[in-house]
Motif scaffolding. Structure first.
Motif, mmCIF file in Angstrom:
data_model
loop_
_atom_site.group_PDB
_atom_site.id
_atom_site.type_symbol
_atom_site.label_atom_id
_atom_site.label_comp_id
_atom_site.label_asym_id
_atom_site.label_seq_id
_atom_site.Cartn_x
_atom_site.Cartn_y
_atom_site.Cartn_z
ATOM 1 N N ARG A 1 28.036 34.817 38.129
ATOM 2 C CA ARG A 1 28.923 34.609 39.272
ATOM 3 C C ARG A 1 30.221 35.344 39.009
ATOM 4 N NH1 ARG A 1 24.809 33.142 40.708
ATOM 5 N NH2 ARG A 1 24.186 31.451 42.105
ATOM 6 N N GLU A 2 30.733 36.046 40.021
ATOM 7 C CA GLU A 2 31.957 36.822 39.878
ATOM 8 C C GLU A 2 33.109 35.920 39.430
ATOM 9 O OE1 GLU A 2 34.886 39.750 42.522
ATOM 10 O OE2 GLU A 2 33.051 38.918 43.399
ATOM 11 N N GLY A 3 33.844 36.403 38.433
ATOM 12 C CA GLY A 3 34.997 35.665 37.956
ATOM 13 C C GLY A 3 34.686 34.609 36.918
ATOM 14 N N HIS A 4 33.411 34.480 36.527
ATOM 15 C CA HIS A 4 33.030 33.470 35.550
ATOM 16 C C HIS A 4 32.272 34.129 34.400
ATOM 17 C CE1 HIS A 4 33.738 31.086 39.198
ATOM 18 N NE2 HIS A 4 34.081 30.127 38.367
ATOM 19 N N ALA A 5 32.651 33.746 33.189
ATOM 20 C CA ALA A 5 32.017 34.329 32.012
ATOM 21 C C ALA A 5 30.520 33.996 31.989
ATOM 22 C CB ALA A 5 32.692 33.803 30.748
#
Length: 420
Positions: free
Chosen positions: A168-172
Motif C-alpha cells: 500500500r502506498e505510503g506504508h512500509a
C-alpha cells in the motif's frame, strides 16, 4: 451471536502535525487527540456491550517519552475490565518489543500475542478463537500468515495480522501476504492493521483494514475509527460496520479561481466550500488544506502578497466554522490567464523561448531550485513554514513557478503595465 471491535494503529500520544503554527490553532485538541479517540473506542465497546476488542498493531507510536503513555493505556483497559471485556493485542512495527525500552504491568483482561511464533486465544463460552503474532522487531519482512495455526473446528476463527498485504502506498512492506493466502487459511475474519486507510480487501471471509482511529496529518483524510463486527457461528454470517472515533478530521478544499477576478470573491467561494465540508462531516472539527488553482487576474494579488491572503483565508475559516475549522496549509497553485498566443520577436521573444526550453529540462530546473537555497535560508521562519510555497527541490514545482510568472514577466518586458 457475538460482537467484537476490530481496531488498529492507535498510535497513542502521537502528535498531530502542522496545526500549532498560528494564533487560534487548536493546540490543546492536538495534544490529546489520540487519547480522546481511544476514550471513544472504550466508550463504544462498553455501550455496545461487545464481547472483546482486537487491536491489530501499533497501539503505540514508538518508545514512550515517559511512563504516562503506558499508565494512560492501563487506565483505559481497566475500564474495559470493569465491563468484563477482554482485549487481544498484536504489536506492530511501531511498538515491537525491541523498540520499547519501558514496560508496565497491564490488567489481566489484556492478552498480548507473543512475537516468537503465532498463538491462539480462545473464547470458549462464545466459541471464538483468535490467532495472531506480534512483531519481534520494527521491520518484519517475512510472510507471517503462512505459519498461523489451522482453524479450530466448531469455533469462529479470527486472524490478527499487522501487514502491508500486497503493498500500500505510503506504508512500509512489512509482513507481506496475498489475499488468496489468507482466504485459504479458512478463517472467518481477518483483522488486519498497519494501513491507515479503511479498506475491505475481501468479503467471504471478511479481510479488513479498519484504518487508524485518529488521523494525524493531511495524508490521513476522512473519517477514522474502528469496525464493529457481529458474528453468527451457527449461520456463518458476519456483519461489519464502520464507526467513526476521531475527534478532529483532516480534509482538503479546492477552489478553482478561473473566471473569478476578485481575490475577496475567491475567499467567499472557499467559505462556501468549507461550510459544505463541515456539514458533510456532521460538525466534527476539521483541519483543512486549501488548494487554490486555475488562472485569473486574481492571481496577481495572491502572488504579490501571499502571507496576507493566507491569513485572510485562516481568518475566514475560523469565522465560517465557528472555531471548528482550522487551516493546515494553503497551496497557491494559481496563475494569470494567458494573453498572447504568439511570442513577440527580438530579445523579448528570445527570453520567453529560453524559459520554455528551461521548463522542459529537469536538470536545469534542479539547478535553479538549488540556487534558491541561500535566498530561502534568509527568509523569515514563518514564510518558510507556512503555505508550502517553497518546494525548490521539486523540478515540477519550479516549472510551475516559471509557468505562473510567465504572463507577468511578458507584460513587464513588453511594457504593457498591470494585468487587468
Amino acid at each position: 451471536m457475538f460482537t467484537f471491535i476490530h481496531a488498529a494503529d492507535i498510535h497513542l500520544d502521537s502528535p498531530l502535525r502542522n496545526l500549532s503554527q498560528y494564533e487560534g490553532a487548536p493546540v490543546d485538541a492536538l495534544r490529546g487527540a489520540t487519547r480522546r479517540a481511544m476514550e471513544n473506542l472504550v466508550e463504544l465497546a462498553v455501550s455496545r456491550k461487545v464481547d472483546f476488542v482486537l487491536i491489530s498493531g501499533d497501539l503505540y507510536d514508538g518508545d514512550w517519552k515517559d511512563y504516562n503513555t503506558g499508565l494512560y493505556f492501563v487506565s483505559q483497559m481497566s475500564r474495559l475490565r470493569e465491563a468484563d471485556i477482554q482485549v487481544c493485542i498484536i504489536t506492530g512495527n511501531h511498538d515491537a518489543a525491541s523498540r520499547m525500552t519501558r514496560t508496565i504491568r497491564v490488567p489481566d483482561n489484556v492478552f498480548v500475542f507473543p512475537s516468537s511464533s503465532a498463538g491462539t486465544f480462545k473464547f470458549d463460552k462464545i466459541g471464538a478463537a483468535v490467532h495472531g503474532q506480534s512483531f519481534s522487531g520494527p521491520a518484519v519482512k517475512k510472510n507471517l500468515a503462512l505459519a498461523y495455526p489451522d482453524i479450530i473446528e466448531g469455533y469462529y476463527n479470527i486472524g490478527m495480522l499487522h501487514t502491508c498485504a500486497t503493498g500500500r502506498e505510503g506504508h512500509a512492506p512489512y509482513a507481506p501476504c496475498r489475499v488468496e493466502e489468507l482466504v485459504l487459511k479458512g478463517y472467518d475474519y481477518w483483522a488486519l492493521g498497519h494501513v491507515h486507510q479503511k479498506e475491505v480487501l475481501y468479503e467471504n471471509p471478511f479481510i479488513v483494514f479498519p484504518g487508524n482511529i485518529q488521523g494525524r496529518h493531511i495524508k490521513e483524510t476522512g473519517a477514522k475509527g474502528c469496525m464493529i463486527v457481529e458474528a453468527d457461528i451457527m449461520g456463518g454470517n458476519t456483519v461489519v460496520e464502520f464507526n467513526a472515533l476521531d475527534v478532529l478530521r483532516w480534509e482538503k478544499a479546492g477552489v478553482d479561481i478561473s473566471d473569478i477576478g476578485d481575490s475577496y470573491q475567491v475567499v467567499e467561494n472557499l467559505c462556501m466550500e468549507l461550510e459544505s465540508l463541515l456539514e458533510e462531516n456532521q460538525g466534527v472539527p476539521l483541519a483543512v488544506r486549501v488548494e487554490l488553482y486555475g488562472r485569473s487576474a486574481a492571481h496577481e494579488n495572491f502572488a504579490a502578497r501571499p502571507m496576507h491572503w493566507i491569513n485572510q483565508i485562516r481568518s475566514a475559516a475560523l469565522d465560517t466554522g465557528g472555531g471548528q475549522i482550522w487551516i493546515e496549509k494553503v497551496n497557491l497553485g494559481t496563475g494569470l490567464p494567458g494573453k498572447n498566443t504568439a511570442l513577440p520577436g527580438g530579445p523579448v521573444g528570445e527570453i520567453m523561448s529560453y524559459i520554455d526550453e528551461f521548463k522542459s529540462d529537469k536538470e536545469m530546473l534542479a539547478c535553479l531550485g538549488e540556487s534558491l537555497n541561500p535566498l530561502i535560508r534568509k527568509l523569515p521562519r514563518e514564510m518558510k513554514e507556512f503555505s508550502g510555497i517553497f518546494q525548490n527541490k521539486d523540478p515540477e514545482w519550479i516549472a510551475g513557478v516559471l509557468d505562473s510568472i510567465y504572463p507577468v514577466l511578458l507584460d513587464r518586458l513588453t511594457g504593457k503595465g498591470d494585468i487587468e
